[in-house]
Design an enzyme around this catalytic site. Sequence first.
Site, PDB file in Angstrom:
ATOM      1  N   LYS A   1       0.852  -1.199   0.000  1.00 32.78           N
ATOM      2  CA  LYS A   1       0.000   0.000   0.000  1.00 32.78           C
ATOM      3  C   LYS A   1       0.880   1.237   0.000  1.00 32.78           C
ATOM      4  O   LYS A   1       1.873   1.293   0.718  1.00 32.78           O
ATOM      5  CB  LYS A   1      -0.894   0.007   1.250  1.00 32.78           C
ATOM      6  CG  LYS A   1      -1.803   1.223   1.339  1.00 32.78           C
ATOM      7  CD  LYS A   1      -2.711   1.165   2.554  1.00 32.78           C
ATOM      8  CE  LYS A   1      -2.185   2.015   3.686  1.00 32.78           C
ATOM      9  NZ  LYS A   1      -3.069   2.027   4.869  1.00 32.78           N
TER      10      LYS A   1
ATOM     11  N   GLY B   1     -11.969   3.966   5.579  1.00 37.06           N
ATOM     12  CA  GLY B   1     -12.224   2.672   4.932  1.00 37.06           C
ATOM     13  C   GLY B   1     -11.493   2.533   3.605  1.00 37.06           C
ATOM     14  O   GLY B   1     -11.582   1.491   2.954  1.00 37.06           O
TER      15      GLY B   1
ATOM     16  N   ASP C   1      -6.090  -5.187  10.448  1.00 34.51           N
ATOM     17  CA  ASP C   1      -5.519  -3.839  10.495  1.00 34.51           C
ATOM     18  C   ASP C   1      -5.738  -3.245  11.887  1.00 34.51           C
ATOM     19  O   ASP C   1      -6.542  -3.762  12.665  1.00 34.51           O
ATOM     20  CB  ASP C   1      -6.152  -2.947   9.415  1.00 34.51           C
ATOM     21  CG  ASP C   1      -5.167  -1.886   8.902  1.00 34.51           C
ATOM     22  OD1 ASP C   1      -4.109  -1.694   9.523  1.00 34.51           O
ATOM     23  OD2 ASP C   1      -5.466  -1.241   7.869  1.00 34.51           O
TER      24      ASP C   1
END
Length: 296
Positions: free
Chosen positions: A192, A225, A219
């Site tokens: 990410k 979100g 997480d």
Amino acid sequence: MASWMVAPGPASKELGEQLAKRLSLPMVEVHSTVFPDGECKIRITGDVRGKRVIVVQSTYPPTDTHLLQALMLSHRVSQDGGEVYALIPYLAYARQDKEFLQGEIVSLAVVSRLLRAVGVKRLVTVDIHSVEGLGHFSFPAYSVSAIPALAEYVKQHYSLHQPIVVSPDFGASARAEGFAKLLSSEHIVLRKTRDRVTGEVRVEEERLEVEDRDVVMVDDIISTGGSVEKAAKLLKKHGAGRIIVACTHLVMVRGAMERISKAGVEEVIGTNTIPHPSAKVDITPLIAEHFTSIMD
Ligand code: R5P
């Protein structure tokens, strides 16, 4: 033996009451008001002189109000001669634990100074964003992990097909690894990246062997979100089966749940560090265990 009390702050009234009950400790009564202009006021009743007082206040949104309430409450307890043990289950600003872009303020260092200034002697939090963040505290600071309790919940409530634990980014990989061990499954880490100016998230991976496998994504925080959404879309694109998300702090702003569901996530399981309908795992036993270990 020193005597202890619990002061449940306005953001964590229920959690504070549960903790007091579990540890059989008396409570300080905390009355709070928020004025129409957003300013808040705290009043306590009870004699805290010479007591060790666990001030319980999570700092989820409205973040700054909850933080200030934690500071005011701690200040008053310490002014009245109590020793403050701050239990801040969700510690806001822990993500800004370094200067990512030149000139940025390391917010966590500021929070640490503020807590010290109001007399906090010890901080206890749950799954701090990164353990390195604890280095900003010049007094004892501990992070208790809710990961084993979340893993146990998933084990008890789901029958998963060839489960694989997924970390949406490198930062969550140690947590996901621990989770996978408890589930006796494999784990993988996605790549990410976040644009440090816009906050935009990208999740990539060329090869993902998740076809027909059920996924548990792990997480520490779900805020907008965005991270979970991007990761779930990618996993679905690679043929993943059911996707369950286990996450400690459900901050859930800006329609996060809807976004996540639309991306194919079947269920989100969180803890009660923040009150939320998906907070299925109670952290009270973990916290009680921590305090029991330091009570003499
Ligand atoms: C970041 O590294 C954290 O571990 C979370 O993944 C992140 O804070 C979640 O934020 P959002 O839900 O806004 O993507």
